[in-house]
Design an enzyme around this catalytic site. Structure first.
Site, PDB file in Angstrom:
ATOM      1  N   HIS A  54      -6.746  27.502  17.954  1.00 30.51           N
ATOM      2  CA  HIS A  54      -8.264  28.206  18.300  1.00 30.51           C
ATOM      3  C   HIS A  54      -9.226  27.560  18.479  1.00 30.51           C
ATOM      4  CE1 HIS A  54      -6.092  31.905  17.035  1.00 30.51           C
ATOM      5  NE2 HIS A  54      -5.429  31.134  16.264  1.00 30.51           N
ATOM      6  N   ASN A 127      -5.103  38.393  15.504  1.00 27.55           N
ATOM      7  CA  ASN A 127      -4.815  37.998  17.160  1.00 27.55           C
ATOM      8  C   ASN A 127      -4.837  39.302  17.882  1.00 27.55           C
ATOM      9  OD1 ASN A 127      -4.509  35.390  16.722  1.00 27.55           O
ATOM     10  ND2 ASN A 127      -2.295  35.490  16.504  1.00 27.55           N
ATOM     11  N   TYR A 334      -6.694  28.123   5.869  1.00 22.99           N
ATOM     12  CA  TYR A 334      -8.144  28.158   6.502  1.00 22.99           C
ATOM     13  C   TYR A 334      -9.391  27.462   5.645  1.00 22.99           C
ATOM     14  CZ  TYR A 334      -6.257  30.549  10.380  1.00 22.99           C
ATOM     15  OH  TYR A 334      -5.499  30.828  11.418  1.00 22.99           O
TER      16      TYR A 334
END
Ligand code: NDP
Length: 480
Positions: A54, A127, A334
């Protein structure tokens, strides 16, 4: 308007910014060029590590308006109170390419939302597709390696992609979506968003519901063929989003939920926590709960988009996660990525900062600067438990209902490779008209032709498992 002096980082005015100081007109530079040195030193440090996935993206601010009160399911602030508005930030991205790649890659689009709720930030890091290539996170680095550039030649290599997919049938559903006519969105405004993962909501009675979030583009779906995409400037989708917001043409999405009770989950024929599968609409219809509008561009791309740090672990009271194994891994990964990429205090930056007060004893670290907003940061007591009535303490009223262990509770690695990987891809194929089927097959054959015979054979077996017409069309296209 009064003159604005150019200054050094210390605030002192700069007298000369065109010529360095040298010993004579043609001589060497001197050590008192501190202005030059500061400029060069800062310039050397303008980049932070780009995201491994990303990396290429853009973002904007907006609003979520609740049009259906969900108190029956949750006490989350953003989901209760008809008409309530919550500010948000969305970052769109491609997945595989680096920052220097194209906006128009055949690739899923990241659709990450940060809701700045009164009870903390709630991030849905989704997404533009309802499923993903994997249901088990242990394959994530391998999968991404196979999709990125060949590590030897540094060039794209579709044979490697198909080598991974041929040996990872769990990817088949998402591969079909990626290769379909919807694989290249024409703009970021003309694509849907999905939580993809199953998340949960829980109410004051301690009842939990499993939930999938859908963000349906009010602009409709617009897509590109490979040939159309190749002709567009690499930055076109970012430009389109920015320009539409600048001219007041605000893009919006209808927010819809699929809701499953914990009782339904126990007997539903699909594992509700399998990220490679959707919940068919006929079984779990979409319930519209609100609208998202993007209406404000960022002012500083680096500060607000590059440093934006989304995490699926950012949940708020009334909203929970689920046992989805991919989600569980992302809960850790993350935050870890942002601590490496942005720093230990990434959440203090303006774009990431909660809009409600933050009170905790996580102190110091690189670039700590939240001492003015929190009494815990200026106290001599930096621990809990403590005896200080004015300092932060936990709130047991927000305890999440416990998650039952589902199924057999033996600790081991469960083999999920041979679960039904094909039915839903077949369902999608059978929904397509002739033109969509032809596009899908051509897109696949173009890459699959470059793989070895062994890989082609393994892939053909997968196409047959999904739909015999799908397989026959691929077989034909491979011989053309
Ligand atoms: P439905 O007929 O109720 O829904 C089909 C869905 O497929 C619609 O949401 C449609 O989106 C979407 N769709 C159509 N073409 C494509 C494409 N090329 N790529 C991705 N999505 C597409 O059927 P089911 O709910 O039973 O699902 C059947 C199949 O549709 C699934 O196996 C899955 O592959 C796909 N799908 C299902 C979704 C779900 O949440 N149930 C969500 C998205 C896809 P739109 O409404 O914009 O036309």
């Amino acid at each position: 308007m009064s003159k604005c002096p150019l200054t050094l980082a210390n605030g002192a005015p700069v007298a000369e910014d065109q010529n360095s100081i040298s010993a004579g007109e043609r001589g060497s530079l001197t050590f008192d060029n501190y202005h030059l040195f500061e400029k060069l030193a800062h310039f050397n440090r303008e980049r932070i590590p780009e995201r491994v996935v990303h990396a290429r993206g853009t973002g904007a601010y907006g609003t979520f308006t609740l049009t259906k009160d969900l108190s029956e399911y949750t006490y989350a602030d953003l989901l209760t109170g008809l008409g309530k508005q919550t500010q948000l930030f969305i970052r769109f991205s491609t997945v595989g390419g680096g920052q220097d790649s194209s906006d128009y890659a055949r690739d899923p689009r990241g659709f990450a939302i940060k809701f700045y709720t009164t009870q903390g930030n709630f991030d849905i890091v989704g997404n533009n597709t309802p499923v993903f290539f994997l249901r088990d996170p242990i394959k994530f680095p391998d999968f991404i390696h196979s999709q990125k550039k060949d590590p030897q030649s540094n060039t794209p290599n579709p044979a490697r992609m198909f080598e991974f997919w041929a040996n990872s049938p769990q990817s088949f559903h998402q591969m079909t979506i990626l290769m379909s006519d919807r694989g290249i969105p024409a703009s970021l405004r003309h694509t849907h968003g999905f939580s993809s993962h199953t998340l949960s909501l829980y109410n004051t009675k301690g009842e939990r519901y499993w939930v999938k979030w859908h963000f349906k583009s009010n602009q409709g779906i617009k897509t590109l063929t490979n040939d159309e995409a190749a002709k567009l400037p690499s930055f076109g989708a970012q430009q389109d989003l920015f320009d539409s917001i600048e001219r007041g043409d605000f893009p919006s999405w209808a927010v819809k939920l699929q809701i499953m009770t914990t009782e339904q989950a126990k007997t539903y024929h699909i594992n509700p926590f399998d990220l490679t599968k959707v919940w068919p609409h006929k079984d779990f219809p979409l319930i519209e709960i609100g609208q998202i509008e993007l209406n404000k561009n960022v002012q500083n791309y680096f500060m607000e988009v590059e440093q934006a740090a989304f995490s699926p672990a950012n949940v708020v009271p009334g909203v929970g996660v689920s046992p989805d194994k991919m989600l569980q891994a992302r809960l850790l990964a993350y935050g870890d990525a942002h601590r490496y990429r942005v720093g230990a205090n990434a959440n203090q930056l303006e774009v990431n900062r909660p809009r409600c007060p933050v009170h905790n004893f996580q102190r110091d670290g690189s670039m700590a600067q939240n001492h003015l907003s929190s009494r815990e940061q200026i106290s001599d007591v930096n621990f809990y438990p403590h005896e200080q009535a004015h300092l932060a303490t936990p709130s047991p009223e927000y305890t999440e209902p416990p998650l039952p262990i589902l199924g057999e509770a033996w600790i081991k690695a469960y083999d999920s490779q041979h679960e039904d990987n094909f039915s839903q891809a077949g369902d999608l194929f059978r929904l397509m008209n002739a033109d969509q089927k032809a596009q899908l097959v051509n897109n696949i054959a173009g890459g699959l032709k470059q793989a070895s015979q062994l890989i082609q054979d393994k892939m053909l077996a997968q196409f047959y498992a999904a739909d015999s017409e799908y397989a026959e069309m691929i077989k034909q296209a491979l011989t053309n």
